[in-house]
Design a protein around this motif. Structure first.
Motif, PDB file in Angstrom:
ATOM      1  N   ILE A  99      42.550  24.747  36.396  1.00  0.00           N
ATOM      2  CA  ILE A  99      42.514  25.374  35.073  1.00  0.00           C
ATOM      3  C   ILE A  99      42.991  24.442  33.955  1.00  0.00           C
ATOM      4  CG2 ILE A  99      42.722  27.704  35.994  1.00  0.00           C
ATOM      5  CD1 ILE A  99      45.666  27.699  35.300  1.00  0.00           C
ATOM      6  N   TYR A 100      43.701  23.358  34.292  1.00  0.00           N
ATOM      7  CA  TYR A 100      44.181  22.453  33.242  1.00  0.00           C
ATOM      8  C   TYR A 100      43.365  21.169  33.131  1.00  0.00           C
ATOM      9  CZ  TYR A 100      48.408  25.168  32.316  1.00  0.00           C
ATOM     10  OH  TYR A 100      49.280  26.153  31.936  1.00  0.00           O
ATOM     11  N   ALA A 101      42.520  20.873  34.089  1.00  0.00           N
ATOM     12  CA  ALA A 101      41.829  19.584  34.086  1.00  0.00           C
ATOM     13  C   ALA A 101      40.909  19.429  32.880  1.00  0.00           C
ATOM     14  CB  ALA A 101      41.041  19.415  35.383  1.00  0.00           C
ATOM     15  N   TRP A 102      40.126  20.466  32.559  1.00  0.00           N
ATOM     16  CA  TRP A 102      39.165  20.350  31.458  1.00  0.00           C
ATOM     17  C   TRP A 102      39.845  20.028  30.125  1.00  0.00           C
ATOM     18  CZ3 TRP A 102      33.658  21.832  31.668  1.00  0.00           C
ATOM     19  CH2 TRP A 102      33.032  21.800  30.422  1.00  0.00           C
TER      20      TRP A 102
ATOM     21  N   GLY B 236      49.344  32.542  35.760  1.00  0.00           N
ATOM     22  CA  GLY B 236      48.973  31.153  35.493  1.00  0.00           C
ATOM     23  C   GLY B 236      47.861  31.038  34.475  1.00  0.00           C
ATOM     24  N   TYR B 237      46.911  31.954  34.544  1.00  0.00           N
ATOM     25  CA  TYR B 237      45.775  31.942  33.632  1.00  0.00           C
ATOM     26  C   TYR B 237      46.227  32.195  32.194  1.00  0.00           C
ATOM     27  CZ  TYR B 237      41.322  33.415  31.520  1.00  0.00           C
ATOM     28  OH  TYR B 237      40.232  33.542  30.711  1.00  0.00           O
ATOM     29  N   ILE B 238      47.071  33.206  31.992  1.00  0.00           N
ATOM     30  CA  ILE B 238      47.535  33.546  30.645  1.00  0.00           C
ATOM     31  C   ILE B 238      48.347  32.408  30.050  1.00  0.00           C
ATOM     32  CG2 ILE B 238      49.062  35.089  29.353  1.00  0.00           C
ATOM     33  CD1 ILE B 238      48.216  37.320  31.313  1.00  0.00           C
ATOM     34  N   VAL B 239      49.239  31.824  30.838  1.00  0.00           N
ATOM     35  CA  VAL B 239      50.045  30.712  30.330  1.00  0.00           C
ATOM     36  C   VAL B 239      49.154  29.525  29.985  1.00  0.00           C
ATOM     37  CG1 VAL B 239      51.831  29.046  30.934  1.00  0.00           C
ATOM     38  CG2 VAL B 239      52.149  31.454  31.488  1.00  0.00           C
ATOM     39  N   CYS B 240      48.120  29.288  30.776  1.00  0.00           N
ATOM     40  CA  CYS B 240      47.181  28.205  30.469  1.00  0.00           C
ATOM     41  C   CYS B 240      46.522  28.444  29.113  1.00  0.00           C
ATOM     42  CB  CYS B 240      46.129  28.097  31.565  1.00  0.00           C
ATOM     43  SG  CYS B 240      44.876  26.825  31.263  1.00  0.00           S
ATOM     44  N   LEU B 241      46.104  29.674  28.853  1.00  0.00           N
ATOM     45  CA  LEU B 241      45.519  29.993  27.547  1.00  0.00           C
ATOM     46  C   LEU B 241      46.502  29.697  26.424  1.00  0.00           C
ATOM     47  CD1 LEU B 241      43.705  33.421  28.179  1.00  0.00           C
ATOM     48  CD2 LEU B 241      42.671  31.151  28.088  1.00  0.00           C
ATOM     49  N   LEU B 242      47.753  30.089  26.596  1.00  0.00           N
ATOM     50  CA  LEU B 242      48.763  29.872  25.556  1.00  0.00           C
ATOM     51  C   LEU B 242      49.045  28.387  25.353  1.00  0.00           C
ATOM     52  CD1 LEU B 242      51.269  32.746  26.467  1.00  0.00           C
ATOM     53  CD2 LEU B 242      49.498  32.752  24.704  1.00  0.00           C
ATOM     54  N   VAL B 243      49.114  27.643  26.438  1.00  0.00           N
ATOM     55  CA  VAL B 243      49.385  26.204  26.336  1.00  0.00           C
ATOM     56  C   VAL B 243      48.261  25.497  25.589  1.00  0.00           C
ATOM     57  CG1 VAL B 243      49.579  24.069  27.686  1.00  0.00           C
ATOM     58  CG2 VAL B 243      50.888  26.079  28.357  1.00  0.00           C
ATOM     59  N   VAL B 244      47.026  25.833  25.927  1.00  0.00           N
ATOM     60  CA  VAL B 244      45.890  25.195  25.257  1.00  0.00           C
ATOM     61  C   VAL B 244      45.834  25.606  23.791  1.00  0.00           C
ATOM     62  CG1 VAL B 244      43.380  25.026  25.160  1.00  0.00           C
ATOM     63  CG2 VAL B 244      44.543  24.952  27.366  1.00  0.00           C
ATOM     64  N   ALA B 245      45.998  26.908  23.524  1.00  0.00           N
ATOM     65  CA  ALA B 245      45.837  27.414  22.161  1.00  0.00           C
ATOM     66  C   ALA B 245      46.939  26.941  21.217  1.00  0.00           C
ATOM     67  CB  ALA B 245      45.788  28.944  22.176  1.00  0.00           C
ATOM     68  N   PHE B 246      48.191  26.882  21.716  1.00  0.00           N
ATOM     69  CA  PHE B 246      49.312  26.659  20.805  1.00  0.00           C
ATOM     70  C   PHE B 246      50.073  25.361  21.074  1.00  0.00           C
ATOM     71  CE2 PHE B 246      48.794  31.309  21.321  1.00  0.00           C
ATOM     72  CZ  PHE B 246      48.291  31.561  20.046  1.00  0.00           C
ATOM     73  N   ALA B 247      49.604  24.538  22.013  1.00  0.00           N
ATOM     74  CA  ALA B 247      50.243  23.244  22.256  1.00  0.00           C
ATOM     75  C   ALA B 247      49.213  22.116  22.279  1.00  0.00           C
ATOM     76  CB  ALA B 247      51.024  23.273  23.563  1.00  0.00           C
TER      77      ALA B 247
ATOM     78  N   TRP C 165      37.077  24.221  24.760  1.00  0.00           N
ATOM     79  CA  TRP C 165      38.382  23.719  25.156  1.00  0.00           C
ATOM     80  C   TRP C 165      38.651  23.878  26.644  1.00  0.00           C
ATOM     81  CZ3 TRP C 165      41.792  20.365  24.097  1.00  0.00           C
ATOM     82  CH2 TRP C 165      42.043  19.962  22.781  1.00  0.00           C
ATOM     83  N   ASN C 166      38.032  24.831  27.298  1.00  0.00           N
ATOM     84  CA  ASN C 166      38.292  24.970  28.734  1.00  0.00           C
ATOM     85  C   ASN C 166      37.097  25.625  29.420  1.00  0.00           C
ATOM     86  OD1 ASN C 166      39.508  24.927  31.237  1.00  0.00           O
ATOM     87  ND2 ASN C 166      41.450  25.743  30.513  1.00  0.00           N
ATOM     88  N   GLY C 167      36.037  24.863  29.577  1.00  0.00           N
ATOM     89  CA  GLY C 167      34.810  25.388  30.152  1.00  0.00           C
ATOM     90  C   GLY C 167      34.889  25.721  31.627  1.00  0.00           C
ATOM     91  N   ALA C 168      35.943  25.275  32.303  1.00  0.00           N
ATOM     92  CA  ALA C 168      36.068  25.568  33.739  1.00  0.00           C
ATOM     93  C   ALA C 168      36.500  26.997  34.007  1.00  0.00           C
ATOM     94  CB  ALA C 168      37.070  24.602  34.382  1.00  0.00           C
ATOM     95  N   LEU C 169      36.983  27.694  32.989  1.00  0.00           N
ATOM     96  CA  LEU C 169      37.523  29.041  33.210  1.00  0.00           C
ATOM     97  C   LEU C 169      36.454  30.074  33.519  1.00  0.00           C
ATOM     98  CD1 LEU C 169      40.269  29.312  30.435  1.00  0.00           C
ATOM     99  CD2 LEU C 169      40.522  28.573  32.806  1.00  0.00           C
ATOM    100  N   TRP C 170      35.180  29.753  33.308  1.00  0.00           N
ATOM    101  CA  TRP C 170      34.138  30.773  33.468  1.00  0.00           C
ATOM    102  C   TRP C 170      34.066  31.304  34.894  1.00  0.00           C
ATOM    103  CZ3 TRP C 170      29.719  30.639  36.555  1.00  0.00           C
ATOM    104  CH2 TRP C 170      29.447  29.423  37.189  1.00  0.00           C
ATOM    105  N   THR C 171      34.483  30.525  35.884  1.00  0.00           N
ATOM    106  CA  THR C 171      34.408  30.995  37.272  1.00  0.00           C
ATOM    107  C   THR C 171      35.526  31.967  37.624  1.00  0.00           C
ATOM    108  OG1 THR C 171      35.750  29.158  38.144  1.00  0.00           O
ATOM    109  CG2 THR C 171      33.373  28.798  37.955  1.00  0.00           C
TER     110      THR C 171
END
Length: 363
Positions: A291-294, A87-98, A151-157
């Motif tokens: 992971i998607y809210a931010w 889920g984490y990797i797909v979230c990165l891809l969605v944010v970066a490329f969509a 772009w996704n500051g919530a991921l730090w945790t």
């Protein structure tokens, strides 16, 4: 009754609690990301901080239970990786490329560079590791936002949570069962003492450590509740004591240092008492919401600058928009990964049974 005898691993309301905690993160972050002011604080800690404490307290209990019940340490680590990374990797891809390249649709006037998006995904792949992570993608957010380069500051945790998974895995592997409780007590007390002394400005700790300590304290609190679950009582008196301690900590403004154990206890108690067992039983979207809210909130802040939306509407629209992302993540990414884990475990169990049948008895 003890916590051990009361806890029902397949019939509880912890999924509902985690979903509520993820939504509280949205409520908390909306004030800052939407430009409505500072995040609401209770007892010296933000509402989002309380939610993260709840996440880590529940995880401490469940993950320690998972590690103690694993037949092999490799099974445990594989299960944890399959829970976090897909889920984490797909979230990165969605944010970066969509989401990022389409930010101009929401009012961004910045440029989008593909190479910067690639490095954003790659550098954040090690679970948003400090000093390696890349917060922004070009200047796609540089339009007067409160956080113009994140772009996704919530991921730090997430990285700290996985580190806790790793730490409890190692601890259970190297320590005797009879020593686990004592070691965890020492770790819990040491981290609490350091956090208290840092809060009183008696000692100085790096900012990264200051942010990580409360998470480790919460996780170790949940782990301790599992280790001593047979001795931990769930009745009106102990619940009242936990509420009293939590209230005293809040009034003293010391939530960041001292709230973790009673708060974790109350989370587990609520998980058994609330009649919300069906929430998240089919689709547990709490991880996806978190992971998607931010990114969704950043897009809303671009689309409605200057608090064009009332605060309550910002929260409501974020909630509505993030649910499809979270559901898709759960349905198409997280659940298939968990099924893969289950199939691998079943195949290994079958192979182990066949090996035992093929082995002649020792006479």
């Amino acid at each position: 009754m003890s916590l051990q005898s009361t806890f029902q691993p397949r019939h509880n309301s912890l999924n509902a609690l985690r979903l509520l905690l993820a939504w509280l993160v949205i409520v908390s972050h909306s004030t800052a990301l939407g430009g409505y002011g500072d995040e609401l604080r209770v007892g010296g800690e933000t509402l989002g901080g309380w939610a993260v404490f709840g996440f880590f307290g529940i995880s401490g209990y469940l993950i320690t239970r998972s590690r103690m019940g694993a037949r092999r340490v490799s099974d445990y680590y594989r299960a944890r990786a399959l829970r976090i990374f897909p889920g984490y990797i797909v979230c990165l891809l969605v944010v970066a490329f969509a989401i990022a390249p389409l930010s101009y649709l929401f009012g961004s006037t910045g440029r989008y560079e593909l190479l910067d998006a690639v490095t954003w995904a790659l550098r954040n792949l090690p679970l948003y590791l400090p000093f390696i992570n890349q917060p922004g993608i070009s200047d796609t957010l540089a339009d007067g936002l409160v956080f113009p380069n994140t772009w996704n500051g919530a991921l730090w945790t997430i990285g700290y949570e996985f580190f806790c998974y790793f730490a409890i895995g190692v601890l259970v592997s190297v320590a005797k069962k009879t020593h686990l409780g004592a070691i965890l007590v020492v770790c819990f007390c040491a981290m609490t003492a350091v956090r208290l002394l840092a809060g009183w400005h008696v000692i100085a700790v790096p900012q990264m450590l200051a942010g990580a300590l409360p998470l480790g304290i919460s996780f170790s609190a949940g782990a301790l509740l599992f280790i001593y679950a047979q001795r931990v009582r769930l009745n009106n008196y102990t619940v009242a004591i936990a509420f009293g301690l939590l209230l005293a900590v809040i009034l003293a403004g010391a939530a960041t240092s001292l709230a973790h154990l009673p708060f974790a206890y109350l989370m587990l108690w609520l998980g058994q008492r609330l009649p919300l067992q069906t929430v998240g039983s089919r689709y547990d979207i709490s991880y996806g919401v978190y992971i998607y809210a931010w990114p969704v909130q950043q897009c809303l802040a671009l689309a409605f600058p200057g608090q064009a939306l009332p605060y309550w509407a910002f929260v409501a629209v974020t909630t509505v928009l993030v649910i499809p992302f979270a559901w898709a993540s759960c349905k198409f990414i997280e659940q298939p990964a968990l099924r893969l884990k289950a199939r691998q475990a079943a195949a290994e169990a079958l192979q182990g049974g066949q090996d035992r049948l093929a082995t002649p008895p020792v006479r």
